[in-house]
Design a protein around this motif. Structure first.
Motif, PDB file in Angstrom:
ATOM      1  N   ASP A  19       0.842  -1.193   0.000  1.00  0.00           N
ATOM      2  CA  ASP A  19       0.000   0.000   0.000  1.00  0.00           C
ATOM      3  C   ASP A  19       0.877   1.242   0.000  1.00  0.00           C
ATOM      4  O   ASP A  19       2.086   1.145   0.213  1.00  0.00           O
ATOM      5  N   PRO A  20       0.282   2.425  -0.217  1.00  0.00           N
ATOM      6  CA  PRO A  20       1.076   3.657  -0.126  1.00  0.00           C
ATOM      7  C   PRO A  20       1.754   3.770   1.241  1.00  0.00           C
ATOM      8  O   PRO A  20       1.137   3.507   2.271  1.00  0.00           O
ATOM      9  N   LEU A  21       3.018   4.134   1.217  1.00  0.00           N
ATOM     10  CA  LEU A  21       3.825   4.248   2.439  1.00  0.00           C
ATOM     11  C   LEU A  21       4.215   5.708   2.625  1.00  0.00           C
ATOM     12  O   LEU A  21       4.789   6.329   1.729  1.00  0.00           O
ATOM     13  N   GLN A  56       6.776   1.240 -11.495  1.00  0.00           N
ATOM     14  CA  GLN A  56       6.854   2.685 -11.331  1.00  0.00           C
ATOM     15  C   GLN A  56       6.539   3.025  -9.888  1.00  0.00           C
ATOM     16  O   GLN A  56       5.978   2.215  -9.157  1.00  0.00           O
ATOM     17  N   ILE A  57       6.911   4.220  -9.491  1.00  0.00           N
ATOM     18  CA  ILE A  57       6.582   4.713  -8.154  1.00  0.00           C
ATOM     19  C   ILE A  57       5.569   5.827  -8.339  1.00  0.00           C
ATOM     20  O   ILE A  57       5.794   6.758  -9.114  1.00  0.00           O
ATOM     21  N   ILE A  58       4.438   5.690  -7.633  1.00  0.00           N
ATOM     22  CA  ILE A  58       3.409   6.723  -7.706  1.00  0.00           C
ATOM     23  C   ILE A  58       3.276   7.404  -6.352  1.00  0.00           C
ATOM     24  O   ILE A  58       3.602   6.816  -5.329  1.00  0.00           O
ATOM     25  N   GLU A  59       2.829   8.660  -6.383  1.00  0.00           N
ATOM     26  CA  GLU A  59       2.641   9.426  -5.153  1.00  0.00           C
ATOM     27  C   GLU A  59       1.157   9.631  -4.902  1.00  0.00           C
ATOM     28  O   GLU A  59       0.415  10.007  -5.799  1.00  0.00           O
ATOM     29  N   ILE A  60       0.748   9.368  -3.656  1.00  0.00           N
ATOM     30  CA  ILE A  60      -0.642   9.557  -3.248  1.00  0.00           C
ATOM     31  C   ILE A  60      -0.636  10.202  -1.872  1.00  0.00           C
ATOM     32  O   ILE A  60      -0.233   9.579  -0.903  1.00  0.00           O
ATOM     33  N   ASN A  61      -1.058  11.468  -1.795  1.00  0.00           N
ATOM     34  CA  ASN A  61      -1.142  12.182  -0.515  1.00  0.00           C
ATOM     35  C   ASN A  61       0.133  12.078   0.321  1.00  0.00           C
ATOM     36  O   ASN A  61       0.103  11.638   1.472  1.00  0.00           O
ATOM     37  N   PHE A  64       4.053   7.083  -0.950  1.00  0.00           N
ATOM     38  CA  PHE A  64       4.533   6.525  -2.212  1.00  0.00           C
ATOM     39  C   PHE A  64       4.235   5.042  -2.273  1.00  0.00           C
ATOM     40  O   PHE A  64       4.195   4.360  -1.248  1.00  0.00           O
ATOM     41  N   GLN A  65       4.019   4.547  -3.507  1.00  0.00           N
ATOM     42  CA  GLN A  65       3.723   3.138  -3.703  1.00  0.00           C
ATOM     43  C   GLN A  65       4.427   2.643  -4.956  1.00  0.00           C
ATOM     44  O   GLN A  65       4.496   3.338  -5.962  1.00  0.00           O
ATOM     45  N   LEU A  66       4.928   1.431  -4.868  1.00  0.00           N
ATOM     46  CA  LEU A  66       5.532   0.758  -6.007  1.00  0.00           C
ATOM     47  C   LEU A  66       4.423  -0.015  -6.701  1.00  0.00           C
ATOM     48  O   LEU A  66       3.675  -0.757  -6.049  1.00  0.00           O
ATOM     49  N   ALA A 155      -7.398   4.507  -8.415  1.00  0.00           N
ATOM     50  CA  ALA A 155      -8.239   4.061  -9.530  1.00  0.00           C
ATOM     51  C   ALA A 155      -8.342   5.113 -10.633  1.00  0.00           C
ATOM     52  O   ALA A 155      -8.446   4.787 -11.812  1.00  0.00           O
ATOM     53  N   PHE A 156      -8.292   6.382 -10.244  1.00  0.00           N
ATOM     54  CA  PHE A 156      -8.428   7.457 -11.224  1.00  0.00           C
ATOM     55  C   PHE A 156      -7.097   8.142 -11.542  1.00  0.00           C
ATOM     56  O   PHE A 156      -7.072   9.181 -12.198  1.00  0.00           O
ATOM     57  N   GLY A 157      -5.992   7.560 -11.071  1.00  0.00           N
ATOM     58  CA  GLY A 157      -4.668   8.084 -11.408  1.00  0.00           C
ATOM     59  C   GLY A 157      -4.386   9.455 -10.841  1.00  0.00           C
ATOM     60  O   GLY A 157      -3.720  10.266 -11.477  1.00  0.00           O
ATOM     61  N   LEU A 158      -4.883   9.727  -9.646  1.00  0.00           N
ATOM     62  CA  LEU A 158      -4.696  11.036  -9.014  1.00  0.00           C
ATOM     63  C   LEU A 158      -3.704  10.920  -7.861  1.00  0.00           C
ATOM     64  O   LEU A 158      -3.691   9.921  -7.138  1.00  0.00           O
ATOM     65  N   SER A 159      -2.897  11.941  -7.676  1.00  0.00           N
ATOM     66  CA  SER A 159      -1.988  11.979  -6.530  1.00  0.00           C
ATOM     67  C   SER A 159      -2.704  12.469  -5.285  1.00  0.00           C
ATOM     68  O   SER A 159      -2.426  12.042  -4.178  1.00  0.00           O
TER      69      SER A 159
END
Length: 185
Positions: A19-21, A56-61, A64-66, A155-159
């Motif tokens: 999950d996002p860390l 890839q690494i994504i950012e959410i609030n 970060f999540q792999l 799900a909607f590709g939002l940070s």
């Protein structure tokens, strides 16, 4: 510790966590300042992008999540059999949009905007973990307040929620039914 080793540790943490860390949690584990950890993750993210990797690494609030590269979705879909293949109904999408833009919001307020009951749509969105209960309104009956989740953002590709398009952008759209229904001749 060298930068490469720190990046390697962060990569392992992101992989195992799933999950996002949060940057703060990684900072505490590695005993480095959050600003340094954030910069290191962003550098690692750029490396993944530059090398056009399968991950890839994504950012959410500020977390970060792999995850897998979205370009490989079709191949991943062929390999994996989804456990739940149902998408969202039009009603569920409407309710989700209202909640996303007006949160925190009660079921009654959602129904006031839509003009129809929304119990089933809200139940579906809760089951899919796209929304959650954010608390209760301090008034008679103490109605539940709803808001979106990190699952919604992913799900909607939002940070973050600030990445949602402005409502004014939708008002500027001029949909002409004749143009939409035209076919190339």
């Amino acid at each position: 510790m060298e930068d490469k080793e720190i990046q390697s540790i962060i990569e392992s943490l992101l992989f195992i966590w799933g999950d996002p860390l949060n940057v703060k949690n990684i900072s505490e584990v590695l005993d480095f300042p959050p600003e340094f950890i954030r910069k290191t993750i962003l550098d690692l993210k750029k490396q993944y992008e530059a090398e056009d990797r399968g991950l890839q690494i994504i950012e959410i609030n500020n977390s970060f999540q792999l995850c897998t590269n979205t370009k490989h979705y079709d191949y991943i879909q062929k390999l994996c059999t989804p456990t739940q293949n149902k998408g969202l109904t039009q009603a569920a999408l409407e309710v989700l949009a209202i909640i996303a833009y007006k949160q925190p919001i009660t079921r009654h307020e959602v129904e006031g905007i839509r003009g129809v009951k929304s119990d089933k749509a809200i139940s579906t969105l809760l089951d899919k973990e796209l929304i959650l209960e954010k608390g209760r309104l301090e008034k008679t009956g103490r109605p539940i307040l709803y808001g979106t989740t990190e699952t919604f953002l992913k799900a909607f590709g939002l940070s973050c929620l600030e990445d949602l398009p402005a409502i004014e952008d939708f008002e500027k759209l001029d949909f002409d039914e004749n143009e939409i229904n035209k076919t190339d001749e």
